[in-house]
Design an enzyme around this catalytic site. Structure first.
Site: not given
Ligand code: MV4
Length: 670
Positions: A116, A158, A164-165, A208, A235, A275, A292
């Protein structure tokens, strides 16, 4: 074009890839584990190779077995699907070393996106917008805290090794930072063996939104619009749609160009997904890139009219992209709902079992079902419990969403708990209809989605009762006419004295409760109707049974239901809901059930009208044994179980006292 490819996957994606390969005249090789010996993807492929035991680590994840299967069958290329080995750099390398084309990106692209933080650094260098934050190597707590103070709270810590959360912690103010960082580092070290952190501005209501990109081996790249995947639970995507509500052509172009920049930064080839987090103000930020074909690719196919697996095969074979950017169409709106064997009312725990009844909605130009299972298949513990993906399309979001609701209401599955009702509630709740989407959607609208609202017991029991009495009439007509003179007036289940009501009684078990049902049969012939009393309510009902279909009229409301029966459990599917019920067992040994040991008693004082079987007859449960008349009503006494009528104690015309034993009945051995 390839002559033969191997699909290193199972379930719906394997079936889906085989369908496109077949369309292109390409022979297919499936691989399967012990648990998948009778799976649909094996049956669909031209050839199949057993590669090991049920656990994935002993079959689908064994690189050398998959490679050996390709070499054994002469497959020139391998499609990895998603999951399993689809983003495994070692597998990609092994294909190349064995002269087998990996239908996917170059190994360098897989490796670049595998970390990441490395991915973020690559994107930063490529001017792909990132969430404001710090993702450097220096992990001095004071530096991290200063970065947080500079970007302003709330911030998100993070774990670099997370994804994946996993390994995320919100920090809402400077005074929480030290303790929060220490806790996040401890969790990351425990969870990933690596406590390095990145610090980002926390977006409180992001969506997302992901961009489908496609690049060929000749340097061409296009994006095929976007998908909104904000409706997730822990997630895991639940419902996806394309295009993303509220993304206009200008924002789409900006995100698409940023996604192509990301792809070009890693010399990408093949299908990829970039994404983004889309903030409320229209800003968007790179989250991660998936190297993928995604589970949700069908919604992109439905709005662009493209077959993305065909694109993958052509690009892997060295062809140029089928379309230029200007030629990529976007028509209408599509949704995908993931049908799972899981229990939303038990924390979505996966369930296993046999798909004893599986009736997807009818497919057409608006409804597509991608599945890897058929009725009778097992959903096992070894793999993702996905039953199918239900994809719908229409001209606009509102029409497409209506189709989704209807298709979900027509998805009939029994034999195990599924998330279909949960998906229906989600798809039909107002906030979703208004596209009030963000990644917190499910949590925010929990009560609307999980309302296990009292199924309307009265109408449910009335429908169930109507089904049972019509079924009984059908059986009685079949069984009695088979046993007795066809001309006898007693031969017909609806034959009774003119204007004399006929009473049926059932005891239903529904949602863990027992509901006695009394059904008064009125009229005769095609004018049969019923007064059904259950759950404290009496309705006037009539209906018709046609195979597993029930056409019901309850107090003037007409509806159609489908009934499946398995092991004595009935699943009754209506437009609004699905309910399971069974006939409560009357325990012969239980004198409270009004039946002494082996005998059956007169429900009240009355007269024997007719005996419907001979003494000594062997009968099925519920077979009509005799009719007696009491209080101007006729009562049909039925076999409480499979067994033998040893002796009748009365003859037609005899008077009997309520509670008198009427016959001696011997229950068949279990
Ligand atoms: C974030 C966010 C809010 N602010 N980053 C969740 C896992 C990974 N895909 C990144 N994620 C997130 N990053 C910042 N700076 C909120 C999430 C997030 C999320 C992102 C996409 C789809 C579902 C989610 C569910 C919870 C949190």
């Amino acid at each position: 074009m390839f002559n033969k490819i191997l699909i290193a996957n199972r379930g719906e994606i394997a079936c889906r890839v085989i369908k496109t390969a077949r369309k292109l005249g390409i022979a297919t090789v499936a691989v399967y584990s012990d648990a998948d010996a009778n799976a649909l993807h094996v049956a669909m492929a031209d050839e199949a190779v057993h590669i090991g035991a049920a656990p994935s680590r002993e079959s689908y994840l064994l690189i050398e077995r998959v490679i050996a299967a390709a070499k054994q069958t002469g497959a020139e290329a391998i499609h990895p699907g998603y999951g399993f080995l689809s983003e495994n750099a070692e597998f990609c390398r092994a294909c190349a070393e064995n002269g087998i084309v990996f239908i996917g990106p170059p190994v360098g692209a897989i490796e670049a996106m595998g970390s990441k933080s490395a991915a973020k650094r690559i994107m930063e260098a490529a001017d792909v917008p990132l969430v404001p934050g710090y993702h450097g190597e220096d992990q001095d707590p004071a530096l991290l805290k200063q970065a947080a103070n500079d970007m302003g709270y709330p911030v998100l810590l993070k774990a670099t090794a997370g994804g994946g959360g996993k390994g995320m912690r919100q920090i809402w103010s400077e005074k929480e930072f030290d303790e929060g960082l220490a806790a996040a580092k401890r969790e990351a070290m425990n969870g990933f063996g690596d406590d390095r952190m990145l610090v980002e501005k926390y977006l409180t209501k992001p969506r997302h939104v992901e961009i489908q990109v496609f690049c060929d081996q000749l340097g061409n790249g296009v994006f095929l619009a976007e998908r909104d995947c904000s409706v997730q639970r822990r997630h895991q995507k639940v419902i996806e749609e394309a295009p993303a509500p509220g993304v206009d052509s200008e924002l789409r172009s900006k995100m698409g160009e940023a996604a192509l920049q990301a792809a070009k930064a890693i010399d990408y080839v093949g299908a990829g997904t970039v994404e983004f987090l889309l903030d409320e103000d229209g800003s968007f930020y790179f989250m991660e890139m998936n190297t993928r074909l995604q589970v949700e690719h069908p919604v992109t196919e439905m709005i662009t009219g493209q077959d993305l697996v065909e694109w993958q095969l052509r690009v892997a074979y060295g062809e140029t992209l089928p379309l230029s950017q200007e030629q990529v169409p976007i028509n209408g709106h599509a949704f995908e709902a993931r049908i799972y064997a899981e229990d939303p009312n038990n924390d979505f725990l996966p369930v296993t079992g046999t798909l004893s009844f599986l009736q997807p909605p009818e497919e057409n130009s608006h409804v597509r079902v991608d599945t890897g299972v058929l009725q009778g298949d097992e959903v096992s513990v070894f793999y993702d419990p996905m039953i199918a993906k239900l994809i719908v399309w229409d001209e606009d979001r509102e029409k497409a969403l209506r189709r989704l609701g209807k298709a979900l209401s027509e998805y009939r599955i029994s034999g195990m708990t599924t998330n279909v009702d949960f998906l229906y509630n989600l798809a039909t709740c107002e906030p979703f209809q208004k596209a009030e989407l963000d990644t917190g959607f499910i949590g925010k609208h929990h009560e609307k989605i999980f309302h296990d609202g009292e199924a309307d017991i009265a109408s449910a029991t009335a429908l169930a009762g109507l089904y049972l009495v019509l079924r009984r009439a059908q059986d009685a007509t079949t069984s009695v006419s088979a046993q007795r003179d066809a001309n006898s007036p007693w031969n017909f289940s609806n034959a009774w004295r003119l204007n004399e009501p006929h009473i049926h009684q059932f005891e239903l078990e529904l949602m863990g409760q027992n509901y006695p049902i009394v059904i008064e049969q009125l009229g005769e012939g095609c004018a049969v109707s019923y007064n059904i009393t259950a759950a404290g309510k009496t309705v006037r009902a009539q209906g018709k049974l046609n195979g597993s279909e029930l056409y019901a009229d309850i107090d003037g409301y007409r509806s159609r239901a489908v009934i499946a029966e398995h092991d004595g459990v009935y699943s009754l599917y209506t437009q609004e809901s699905a309910l399971q019920f069974c006939q409560a067992q009357i325990d012969l040994g239980d004198e409270n059930a009004g039946a002494g040991e082996g005998a059956l008693t007169a429900p009240m004082n009355g007269t024997i009208v007719t005996l419907l079987v001979e003494a000594g007859a062997e009968v099925e449960q519920d077979s009509a044994l005799l009719v007696m008349e009491a209080m101007k009503m006729e009562h049909t006494i039925r076999a409480p179980a499979k067994g033998t009528v040893k002796e009748f104690y009365y003859a037609p015309g005899d008077l009997v006292e309520g509670g008198s034993d009427l016959l001696d009945f011997e229950k068949a051995e279990a």
